[in-house]
Scaffold this motif. Structure first.
Motif, mmCIF file in Angstrom:
data_model
loop_
_atom_site.group_PDB
_atom_site.id
_atom_site.type_symbol
_atom_site.label_atom_id
_atom_site.label_comp_id
_atom_site.label_asym_id
_atom_site.label_seq_id
_atom_site.Cartn_x
_atom_site.Cartn_y
_atom_site.Cartn_z
ATOM 1 N N GLU A 131 0.829 -1.201 0.000
ATOM 2 C CA GLU A 131 0.000 0.000 0.000
ATOM 3 C C GLU A 131 0.869 1.259 0.000
ATOM 4 N N THR A 132 1.922 1.240 0.794
ATOM 5 C CA THR A 132 2.834 2.380 0.827
ATOM 6 C C THR A 132 3.519 2.554 -0.517
ATOM 7 N N TYR A 133 3.921 1.440 -1.125
ATOM 8 C CA TYR A 133 4.553 1.511 -2.442
ATOM 9 C C TYR A 133 3.586 2.106 -3.463
ATOM 10 N N SER A 134 2.318 1.700 -3.414
ATOM 11 C CA SER A 134 1.325 2.231 -4.349
ATOM 12 C C SER A 134 1.157 3.734 -4.173
ATOM 13 N N GLU A 135 1.156 4.172 -2.932
ATOM 14 C CA GLU A 135 1.056 5.609 -2.659
ATOM 15 C C GLU A 135 2.249 6.352 -3.252
ATOM 16 N N ASP A 136 3.444 5.805 -3.037
ATOM 17 C CA ASP A 136 4.647 6.439 -3.587
ATOM 18 C C ASP A 136 4.636 6.413 -5.111
ATOM 19 N N PHE A 137 4.223 5.280 -5.672
ATOM 20 C CA PHE A 137 4.194 5.176 -7.131
ATOM 21 C C PHE A 137 3.295 6.256 -7.723
ATOM 22 N N ARG A 138 2.098 6.434 -7.168
ATOM 23 C CA ARG A 138 1.171 7.450 -7.691
ATOM 24 C C ARG A 138 1.782 8.849 -7.591
ATOM 25 N N SER A 139 2.436 9.130 -6.468
ATOM 26 C CA SER A 139 3.058 10.442 -6.292
ATOM 27 C C SER A 139 4.173 10.667 -7.300
ATOM 28 N N PHE A 140 5.078 9.696 -7.420
ATOM 29 C CA PHE A 140 6.203 9.824 -8.344
ATOM 30 C C PHE A 140 5.698 9.924 -9.786
ATOM 31 N N TYR A 141 4.763 9.046 -10.131
ATOM 32 C CA TYR A 141 4.295 8.972 -11.513
ATOM 33 C C TYR A 141 3.586 10.267 -11.921
ATOM 34 N N THR A 142 2.829 10.864 -11.004
ATOM 35 C CA THR A 142 2.147 12.123 -11.308
ATOM 36 C C THR A 142 3.132 13.214 -11.683
ATOM 37 N N HIS A 143 4.230 13.318 -10.945
ATOM 38 C CA HIS A 143 5.232 14.354 -11.229
ATOM 39 C C HIS A 143 5.953 14.087 -12.549
ATOM 40 N N ILE A 144 6.105 12.817 -12.908
ATOM 41 C CA ILE A 144 6.702 12.493 -14.212
ATOM 42 C C ILE A 144 5.743 12.884 -15.337
ATOM 43 N N LYS A 145 4.480 12.505 -15.201
ATOM 44 C CA LYS A 145 3.499 12.802 -16.240
ATOM 45 C C LYS A 145 3.299 14.303 -16.415
ATOM 46 N N GLU A 146 3.480 15.071 -15.342
ATOM 47 C CA GLU A 146 3.332 16.528 -15.426
ATOM 48 C C GLU A 146 4.569 17.205 -15.993
ATOM 49 N N GLY A 147 5.597 16.408 -16.308
ATOM 50 C CA GLY A 147 6.774 16.942 -16.978
ATOM 51 C C GLY A 147 7.860 17.498 -16.075
ATOM 52 N N GLU A 148 7.739 17.303 -14.757
ATOM 53 C CA GLU A 148 8.771 17.807 -13.835
ATOM 54 C C GLU A 148 10.049 16.963 -13.908
ATOM 55 N N PHE A 149 9.883 15.691 -14.234
ATOM 56 C CA PHE A 149 11.013 14.768 -14.288
ATOM 57 C C PHE A 149 10.902 13.909 -15.542
ATOM 58 N N ASP A 150 12.047 13.608 -16.145
ATOM 59 C CA ASP A 150 12.083 12.610 -17.212
ATOM 60 C C ASP A 150 12.061 11.206 -16.629
ATOM 61 N N LYS A 151 12.643 11.065 -15.440
ATOM 62 C CA LYS A 151 12.747 9.757 -14.785
ATOM 63 C C LYS A 151 12.870 9.969 -13.284
ATOM 64 N N LEU A 152 12.278 9.058 -12.509
ATOM 65 C CA LEU A 152 12.482 8.999 -11.069
ATOM 66 C C LEU A 152 12.663 7.537 -10.672
ATOM 67 N N VAL A 153 13.549 7.275 -9.732
ATOM 68 C CA VAL A 153 13.736 5.918 -9.232
ATOM 69 C C VAL A 153 13.010 5.789 -7.893
ATOM 70 N N LEU A 154 12.136 4.819 -7.803
ATOM 71 C CA LEU A 154 11.360 4.573 -6.597
ATOM 72 C C LEU A 154 11.863 3.306 -5.912
ATOM 73 N N ALA A 155 12.218 3.438 -4.637
ATOM 74 C CA ALA A 155 12.715 2.297 -3.857
ATOM 75 C C ALA A 155 11.687 1.902 -2.804
ATOM 76 N N ARG A 156 11.791 0.661 -2.365
ATOM 77 C CA ARG A 156 10.952 0.167 -1.280
ATOM 78 C C ARG A 156 11.766 -0.723 -0.368
ATOM 79 N N ARG A 157 11.238 -0.939 0.833
ATOM 80 C CA ARG A 157 11.906 -1.761 1.840
ATOM 81 C C ARG A 157 10.944 -2.840 2.307
ATOM 82 N N ALA A 158 11.451 -4.057 2.488
ATOM 83 C CA ALA A 158 10.674 -5.161 3.035
ATOM 84 C C ALA A 158 11.394 -5.708 4.254
#
Length: 347
Positions: A92-119
């Motif tokens: 669930e936390t990863y999904s929240e982060d993914f949506r946040s990161f992906y939104t900023h990419i789609k809005e053109g702020e970033f060409d790429k972002l790397v998203l990490a997670r911990r288990a």
């Protein structure tokens, strides 16, 4: 295992490993990568230097070269069947982060972002860290394997395929390792993976040229690391002033393979918005200018050890065409690299 600060490492393809122990004093705490200029020792660098996660430099007073053959096969092959794992998931936390990161990419702020997670994995029986290190050496002969402990950082194990900087006598080598897929299924690289490799390779080539060096580039081509395939390009170049390795590393690291584009903005965004808290994951480690040689690797496929609790880290590059389900699957596959060292099979 000695309670002093220590590091064990095995270079890809070697039939021995090196044990470094610092019995006098504590590892040097540095405030920036540039402060590595003119220094030598074993480096443990976090993704982002902070008071809680400083850049550490072990300066060993004991160095031993030890053969891997001294350990009988049953020491590394017999993993107890009842060493049951209980995983604390964070999807669930990863999904929240993914949506946040992906939104900023789609809005053109970033060409790429790397998203990490911990288990977080809990095991019934604690494994001796050195045994986990030896298993990783045997399972992954073509990776850089390292186990490091300091009072500040705790204990970390990594088996990583990604060279950050290696060489000596003025001749150096780095790689672009971006684009990931499993050994199963299609062998055709997607447009997303090809674009990711292009971003990272272009960045590295520009860094080397800005430092006044000409480089020879080979690739991209496909390599296998554990159960995964990657796209890789190699860069060979001359660094005439080796007293400025720290300055060069500050320009090179972090590459878009672990951060994003544009670089500085992506690092700030990750530190402010990513839930995992990377610590030393996706930093770098290895011997710096020891006996005239440098072997620094990006700390991927790694985990921190807390007795019977193992905290694993993995990440992946997000572009405009990224799919959350596939990105999650990629991080799971990457975490299997470390899990294989303490659990016989995954359900």
């Amino acid at each position: 295992m000695n309670t002093n600060s220590f590091a064990l490492y095995r270079l890809p393809g070697d039939d021995h490993y090196v044990e470094l122990i610092q019995t006098v004093g504590d590892p040097q705490v540095l405030q920036s990568v540039e402060q590595l200029d003119g220094k030598q020792g074993f480096v443990l660098a976090p993704f982002a230097v902070s008071d809680d996660c400083p850049l550490l430099l072990l300066q060993p007073d004991s160095v031993s070269r030890l053969p891997l053959s001294e350990f009988p096969p049953d020491m590394v092959s017999d993993i107890p069947e009842d060493n049951v794992m209980f995983q604390e998931d964070n999807k669930e936390t990863y999904s929240e982060d993914f949506r946040s990161f992906y939104t900023h990419i789609k809005e053109g702020e970033f060409d790429k972002l790397v998203l990490a997670r911990r288990a977080v994995d809990h095991v019934r029986l604690a494994e001796e860290p050195r045994l986990l290190f030896l298993r990783a050496c045997i399972f992954y002969p073509r990776m850089f394997v390292a186990l490091i402990h300091t009072p500040v950082s705790g204990t970390w194990l990594t088996a990583t395929p990604e060279i950050l900087l290696e060489g000596g006598m003025g001749s150096y080598h780095t790689i672009s390792l971006a684009g990931t897929m499993g050994l199963w299924g299609s062998t055709m690289w997607s447009d997303k993976n090809i674009s990711e490799q292009h971003y990272v390779s272009s960045y590295i080539a520009d860094c080397i040229k800005r430092f006044g060096c000409q480089c020879e580039q080979n690739g991209p081509y496909t390599v296998t690391a554990g159960s995964l395939r990657h796209l890789r390009s190699d860069f060979y170049f001359q660094l005439p002033d080796e007293s400025r390795l720290g300055t060069f590393l500050r320009q090179l690291y972090p590459t878009p393979a672990v951060s994003g584009m544009p670089k500085e903005k992506s690092v700030r965004f990750i530190c402010e918005h990513e839930h995992a808290g990377r610590r030393y994951y996706s930093g770098f480690m290895g011997p710096l200018s020891m006996q005239g040689e440098t072997h620094l690797y990006v700390s991927l496929r790694c985990m921190q050890l807390f007795g019977t609790r193992y905290e694993l880290y993995a990440g992946g590059g997000l572009l405009a065409e990224s799919d959350e389900r596939l990105e999650w699957k990629e991080t799971e596959a990457k975490m299997q690299t470390m899990r294989r060292c303490y659990i016989k099979r995954m359900s």
